[in-house]
Design an enzyme around this catalytic site. Structure first.
Site, short mmCIF file in Angstrom:
data_model
loop_
_atom_site.label_atom_id
_atom_site.label_comp_id
_atom_site.label_asym_id
_atom_site.label_seq_id
_atom_site.Cartn_x
_atom_site.Cartn_y
_atom_site.Cartn_z
N HIS A 10 28.87 17.98 11.75
CA HIS A 10 29.65 19.31 11.40
C HIS A 10 30.68 19.69 12.29
O HIS A 10 32.06 19.71 12.12
CB HIS A 10 28.90 20.32 10.70
CG HIS A 10 29.55 21.27 10.29
ND1 HIS A 10 30.09 21.56 9.09
CD2 HIS A 10 30.19 22.62 11.00
CE1 HIS A 10 30.57 22.79 8.97
NE2 HIS A 10 30.99 23.15 10.31
N GLU A 11 30.15 19.93 13.72
CA GLU A 11 30.93 20.58 14.84
C GLU A 11 31.88 19.53 15.29
O GLU A 11 33.20 19.74 15.39
CB GLU A 11 29.77 20.99 15.89
CG GLU A 11 29.06 21.90 15.45
CD GLU A 11 29.85 23.35 15.08
OE1 GLU A 11 30.84 23.64 15.75
OE2 GLU A 11 29.24 24.01 13.94
N HIS A 47 35.08 19.29 13.15
CA HIS A 47 35.94 20.21 13.51
C HIS A 47 37.22 19.78 14.55
O HIS A 47 38.40 20.11 14.64
CB HIS A 47 35.44 21.65 13.91
CG HIS A 47 34.79 22.46 12.85
ND1 HIS A 47 35.55 22.82 11.92
CD2 HIS A 47 33.65 22.96 12.60
CE1 HIS A 47 34.90 23.77 10.88
NE2 HIS A 47 33.70 23.83 11.60
N GLU A 88 35.90 24.54 6.95
CA GLU A 88 34.59 24.47 7.03
C GLU A 88 34.00 23.43 5.98
O GLU A 88 33.22 22.47 6.27
CB GLU A 88 33.75 25.98 6.73
CG GLU A 88 33.88 26.83 7.76
CD GLU A 88 33.13 26.33 9.06
OE1 GLU A 88 32.36 25.50 8.84
OE2 GLU A 88 33.52 26.88 9.79
ZN LIG Z 1 32.10 25.08 11.14
#
Ligand SMILES: [Zn+2]
Length: 298
Positions: free
Chosen positions: A128-129, A132, A191
């Protein structure tokens, strides 16, 4: 007659728009508008990272560092961004948090590790990170902010006539923006996109993407009846998010190839050892240090 500051501001705005580019996010194919070349974001990421590491306590625990670098390098490899100077640090801090700054500068707080539980749970957070950064979400936020500021500054300059104090405003606003913007919270759409991409990267890296759904369930359970962990305040978790992840799981599973642990003793095959990841890989992709080529066993 056009006053000079206004003319200068207009020239500046035009210059910025000329270098602006419409990019496409990998895998999701979403078009995005970015005002800066990626190198500039990466530079800001490096500066912010050094700052966080200087202020925080970098963990020397060999087991934790080993896990985070090992899983991290696998996720990094899955993104195909071999040009990033990937770095993975563990911060000794009870915050339930983790981040990846532009250019692949990653930190995992020890406080999140009881929730990630194992490699797959950690891969979900890192997937997830890292997404980004890959999708350049910071650059996008920065571009939006700058667009607003330019409009505002331009309007003020136009109204202010020749007031020299106003000429300063542009520079000051931009300076303040550059320092804060890299750490701005992401939007809900970003997100979602990081959730989506993260599932695919973790699957490509050899981790079952179902672990991401389980992680978010644990996250939301841990926040019941008390102050939500920091990770949740910047990463809103709700039933919708978990449902959305479930709808992406079939797609992510197509990328999933369970890997047996790397076996450098395979006869007839060269392996590459990355010291910082303390792991073997079948191909050379990302390693901040020099790879050590391990000859095949006959
Ligand atoms: Zn995030």
């Amino acid at each position: 007659m056009v006053d000079m500051p206004a003319r200068r501001a207009t020239a500046f705005a035009v210059a910025i728009l000329v270098v602006a580019a419409c990019e496409t996010v990998p895998l999701t194919g979403r078009h995005q508008f970015l005002l800066f070349p990626e190198g500039q974001e990466v530079q800001m990421g490096v500066t912010a990272y050094r700052d966080v590491l200087k202020k925080g306590r970098v963990s020397a625990d060999p087991a934790l560092n080993d896990q985070v670098t090992r899983v991290g390098h696998r996720i990094a490899q899955a993104t195909g961004r071999n040009d990033y100077h990937w770095e993975f640090k563990v911060l000794d801090d009870k915050q339930v948090n983790a981040f990846c700054l532009p250019g692949g500068k990653v930190a995992v707080y020890t406080g999140i590790l009881p929730l990630t539980r194992d490699d797959a749970g950690l891969a979900a957070v890192l997937g997830h990170e890292v997404s980004h950064a890959i999708a350049r979400h910071s650059g996008e936020r920065l571009s939006q902010q700058l667009g607003l500021q330019l409009g505002l500054v331009g309007a003020q300059l136009a109204l202010s006539g020749r007031d020299p104090r106003m000429a300063q405003l542009g520079t000051t606003a931009l300076g303040a923006l550059a320092t804060g913007a890299i750490l701005l919270p992401f939007s809900r759409a970003q997100e979602s996109e990081a959730d989506h991409l993260g599932l695919i990267y973790m699957a490509k890296a050899g981790y079952d993407p179902t672990a991401a759904r389980d992680l978010w369930v644990r996250m939301s359970q841990s926040s019941k009846g008390q102050k939500p962990p920091e990770f949740l305040s910047t990463h809103p978790s709700d039933e919708n998010r978990i449902k959305q992840i479930e709808t992406w799981l079939p797609e992510a599973r197509q990328y999933y190839q369970p890997t047996t642990p790397a076996d450098p003793t395979t006869p007839g095959a060269y392996w590459y050892f990355c010291p910082s990841a303390n792991d073997y890989y079948p191909t050379v992709q990302t390693c901040p240090e020099a790879w050590v080529k391990v000859p095949p066993r006959s």
